[in-house]
Design a protein around this motif. Structure first.
Motif, short mmCIF file in Angstrom:
data_model
loop_
_atom_site.label_atom_id
_atom_site.label_comp_id
_atom_site.label_asym_id
_atom_site.label_seq_id
_atom_site.Cartn_x
_atom_site.Cartn_y
_atom_site.Cartn_z
N MET A 1 55.67 -7.67 -71.52
CA MET A 1 56.50 -8.07 -70.39
C MET A 1 57.21 -6.87 -69.82
SD MET A 1 57.80 -10.12 -68.34
CE MET A 1 58.74 -9.10 -67.22
N ASP A 5 57.91 -0.68 -63.14
CA ASP A 5 59.29 -0.28 -62.86
C ASP A 5 60.30 -1.10 -63.64
OD1 ASP A 5 58.70 -2.62 -61.65
OD2 ASP A 5 59.77 -2.21 -59.77
N SER A 6 59.90 -1.77 -64.67
CA SER A 6 60.85 -2.62 -65.39
C SER A 6 61.01 -2.18 -66.83
CB SER A 6 60.39 -4.08 -65.34
OG SER A 6 59.17 -4.20 -66.02
N ILE A 7 62.14 -2.57 -67.40
CA ILE A 7 62.41 -2.23 -68.80
C ILE A 7 61.91 -3.38 -69.68
CG2 ILE A 7 64.23 -1.70 -70.46
CD1 ILE A 7 65.97 -0.80 -68.10
N SER A 8 61.20 -3.00 -70.73
CA SER A 8 60.65 -4.02 -71.63
C SER A 8 61.77 -4.74 -72.39
CB SER A 8 59.70 -3.36 -72.62
OG SER A 8 59.42 -4.24 -73.67
N ILE A 9 61.54 -6.02 -72.65
CA ILE A 9 62.50 -6.79 -73.45
C ILE A 9 62.64 -6.17 -74.85
CG2 ILE A 9 60.67 -8.43 -74.10
CD1 ILE A 9 64.45 -9.07 -74.01
N TRP A 10 61.55 -5.56 -75.33
CA TRP A 10 61.59 -4.97 -76.68
C TRP A 10 62.55 -3.78 -76.73
CZ3 TRP A 10 59.92 -8.41 -79.78
CH2 TRP A 10 58.88 -9.25 -79.39
N PHE A 12 65.45 -3.71 -75.04
CA PHE A 12 66.76 -4.34 -75.19
C PHE A 12 66.97 -4.79 -76.64
CE2 PHE A 12 66.12 -5.16 -70.58
CZ PHE A 12 67.30 -4.60 -70.11
N ILE A 13 65.93 -5.35 -77.22
CA ILE A 13 66.03 -5.82 -78.61
C ILE A 13 66.28 -4.63 -79.54
CG2 ILE A 13 64.71 -6.84 -80.51
CD1 ILE A 13 63.39 -8.65 -78.36
N VAL A 15 67.70 -1.75 -78.84
CA VAL A 15 69.08 -1.27 -78.68
C VAL A 15 70.04 -2.19 -79.42
CG1 VAL A 15 70.95 -0.97 -77.00
CG2 VAL A 15 68.66 -0.11 -76.48
N SER A 16 69.82 -3.48 -79.29
CA SER A 16 70.69 -4.45 -79.96
C SER A 16 70.66 -4.25 -81.47
CB SER A 16 70.23 -5.87 -79.59
OG SER A 16 70.94 -6.79 -80.35
N LEU A 17 69.46 -4.06 -82.02
CA LEU A 17 69.36 -3.89 -83.47
C LEU A 17 69.96 -2.55 -83.92
CD1 LEU A 17 65.84 -5.38 -84.32
CD2 LEU A 17 68.09 -6.44 -84.55
N VAL A 19 72.51 -0.94 -82.51
CA VAL A 19 73.97 -1.07 -82.49
C VAL A 19 74.45 -1.93 -83.67
CG1 VAL A 19 75.93 -2.00 -81.18
CG2 VAL A 19 74.14 -0.71 -80.00
N ASN A 20 73.78 -3.08 -83.86
CA ASN A 20 74.18 -3.94 -84.98
C ASN A 20 73.96 -3.25 -86.32
OD1 ASN A 20 75.09 -6.33 -83.66
ND2 ASN A 20 72.98 -6.80 -83.10
N TRP A 64 61.74 0.12 -82.20
CA TRP A 64 61.53 -0.57 -80.92
C TRP A 64 62.13 0.24 -79.76
CZ3 TRP A 64 62.41 -5.97 -83.35
CH2 TRP A 64 61.19 -6.64 -83.46
#
Lengths: 79, 567
Positions: A1, A5-10, A12-13, A15-17, A19-20, A64
């Motif tokens: 996905m 020109d777009s950032i993959s959802i993976w 974002f995931i 980055v989230s992991l 930081v957590n 990721w």
């Protein structure tokens, strides 16, 4: 996905992991070095789950994030 | 800060540290950032309502599953496993896997080839406007109720664990969902659902791992459950020979035909909340593969939902109670088992992630409901009834407004739901009202060319009416349970399953009878809608390991093995 020109959802995931993972790992190390009174400890405190679980999340997140960092993903899609 | 804290917090199960708060706030910031980032990519109807139909099989599959992993899944089924034992896992295995595979291999081609925007939209193509209207209105009604239940569940947990004010929890989470779905439409909902899926696992998987370490393994867990509850609590099939031999008061026929066939197939194949995610797939092979991927992951969700319930029976020092008794005595209710297990093992940081997992579950469920409601309202009610021809821009604007209104109505519903004692039973009753008959109508529409428009409408109407009628009958006269559920000992869940089965049968019978009495559509008008009148496109020359049917067989084998292991 992810189109050209777009950032993959993976990403974002990832980055989230990251930081957590960093926060949980840091909190785990702090608790290891400064253990709370026994009455305030969670069950199985001696396993220091925060340290290894935080490290696992961090490594997974780094994988990721690096794999799907936008500049790299765009180069890959152009090739 | 102290004044704000005093306004927000009352008694609490755990105390969050700064690290926990940072994790939770970061999560809220990230989902909102995703919504703002995707705002510019949701300008057309196809983008806003169907995510541009460009999702990969993995994204569609994980989103398909995540939309179902709402508050009721995480809390309700953990509570049910504490109450009924491992029988609750039937809702994840026989109550999901066969239906998901059937959707992938049999039904998805018709949904996808017809290019419909929704399940009611398919009914319009197959049976006409009246069936669509009935289905759309009942779906919209059910969706806002479900969304309200999700909100209520979330607020309940936040109050229990963190002492957060129930009103603050409802409004903050609801408005966050409203913002990111309104901005980015289905694409934003799907993006966030995949993120939420990963966070749910990251936050919840530690409970069964540490729980099994504490209890000493599966064998010891089984012994402790037998000691604290009953030996039947760890068997899935061997106690289903009689209504009185198991904690749920159900017979295997109810599980196989009521749950495994009607309720499960109805939910996973016709509930637009989940089907919408698969319709957003980029091609037919991805659309068929997505439910197979969802099924593969679904089989393992009991690890983070059912197992914590069983661990609660084995390890928690207190006995959990039904909601009404817990309120009366000041004890803990079944619904609190997952938060209690979370508090048991998770220290600073991990607790924040666990809470984030719960919030993520609530928000994915709410976003699923709200985005599906927005699509059905805009395409199947507003466009069909109020404004047949308008610009694409107008319908996108209506989609955004209906998202906000859907959230507001859901908030109102959440306050209504507070007066109901058992969350899960209520939802199961709703399923049997609307979903079971709908499955009868859709499956006959797809597989039987002779089904007519009148047959479809009257079958759906009769099925829904009979289900509501049976529910009202038992409410008015509890002895009627022996007829509806085949046993006076049947519990609520068993009653719901049998009622679903009867309403499906009524729907099918009425559809068949009325269809034979009315004139069918010519075959030329059924192309792309019905088996036998539709040429299914080839999946191309791809290796066997890329074919949905191959992976469906693999999932089926694992499914059978799991049922045998826990027989």
């Amino acid at each position: 996905m992810h189109g050209d020109d777009s950032i993959s959802i993976w990403f974002f995931i990832g980055v989230s992991l990251v930081v957590n993972g960093v926060l949980i790992l840091a909190a785990g190390i702090y608790q290891y070095m400064n253990p709370p009174p026994v009455a305030e400890q969670v069950v199985l405190f001696q396993l220091h789950a925060g340290i290894w679980w935080g490290a696992i999340l961090l490594l997974l997140g780094l994988f990721w994030t690096i794999r799907y960092v936008p500049s790299r993903a765009m180069v890959a899609s152009k090739n | 800060m102290s004044l704000l804290a005093a306004a927000l917090f009352t008694d609490r199960l755990v105390h969050l540290t700064t690290t926990d708060f940072v994790i939770i706030v970061f999560y809220f910031g990230l989902v909102l950032a995703i919504g703002f980032y995707l705002k510019g990519r949701s300008n057309t109807g196809e983008d806003f309502f169907m995510a541009g139909r460009e999702m990969t099989a993995w994204i569609a599959g994980l989103s398909f599953l995540s939309a179902n992993l709402g508050a009721l899944e995480l809390l309700g089924w953990a509570a049910s496993s504490y109450q009924y034992g491992i029988l609750a896992a039937h809702w994840y295995w026989i109550g999901a896997i066969p239906a998901m595979l059937f959707l992938a291999l049999v039904m998805m081609p018709f949904y996808y080839i017809s290019k419909t925007h929704s399940v009611p939209g398919y009914l319009k193509l197959r049976f006409g406007e009246s069936s669509r209207a009935l289905s759309a209105i009942s779906f919209a009604f059910m969706t806002v109720l479900m969304s309200g239940i999700n909100m209520y569940s979330m607020a309940l947990v936040m109050r229990l664990i963190l002492g957060w004010n129930i009103n603050v929890s409802i409004w903050v989470s609801a408005l966050t969902v409203a913002v990111y779905v309104t901005l980015g439409g289905l694409r934003s909902a799907i993006f966030n659902e995949v993120l939420q899926f990963i966070l749910i696992w990251a936050g919840a998987l530690l409970i069964p791992i540490l729980g099994l370490i504490e209890v000493g393994g599966w064998r010891q867990l089984r012994d402790r459950v037998a000691q604290n509850a009953s030996v039947e609590y760890t068997h899935m099939w061997s106690t289903l020979g009689s209504f009185t031999d198991n904690p749920m008061g159900i017979h295997w026929t109810g599980i196989v035909f009521g749950l495994g066939f009607v309720i499960s197939f109805g939910y996973w194949t016709t509930d637009f909340l989940v089907v919408q995610r698969v319709l957003a797939a980029k091609d037919l092979r991805s659309a068929k593969m997505a439910p197979v991927i969802g099924a593969a992951f679904k089989m393992f969700v009991p690890l983070i939902v059912i197992l914590p319930g069983l661990l609660g029976i084995a390890l928690l020092p207190m006995k959990l109670l039904p909601e009404s008794q817990a309120i009366a005595t000041g004890g803990h209710s079944y619904n609190e088992v997952l938060p209690l297990m979370l508090a048991r093992y998770c220290g600073p940081g991990l607790l924040g992630l666990g809470i984030t997992a719960l919030i993520a579950g609530f928000m994915s469920g709410m976003a699923g409901n709200v985005s599906a409601f927005s699509t059905v309202w805009t395409y199947d009610i507003y466009k069909a009834v109020f404004k047949k021809s308008a610009t694409d821009e107008h319908y996108v604007s209506m989609g955004r407004w209906s998202t906000v209104i859907g959230v507001l109505v859901s908030i109102g519903t959440a306050y209504l739901v507070m007066s109901f004692a058992s969350i899960m039973d209520y939802v199961q009753a709703l399923f049997s009202f609307f979903i079971a008959p709908l499955f009868g109508t859709v499956v006959l529409g797809m597989l039987w060319k002779r089904a007519t428009a009148a047959g479809g409408f009257w079958g759906l109407f009769a099925g829904t009416a009979s289900s509501i009628g049976m529910w009202a009958w038992v409410k008015a006269d509890p002895t009627a349970l022996r007829y509806v559920a085949l046993s006076p000992n049947a519990k609520d869940m068993a009653e719901n399953m049998y009622r679903a089965l009867w309403s499906w049968i009524v729907c099918v019978l009425v559809t068949v009878v009325v269809s034979y009495m009315t004139k069918p559509k010519p075959a030329s008008e059924l192309a792309g809608l019905v088996y036998g009148a539709t040429e299914i496109p080839s999946e191309g020359d791809v290796p066997i390991y890329q074919r949905p049917a191959f992976w469906a067989v693999v999932v089926t084998i694992v499914f059978v093995i799991l049922n045998i292991i826990f027989w």
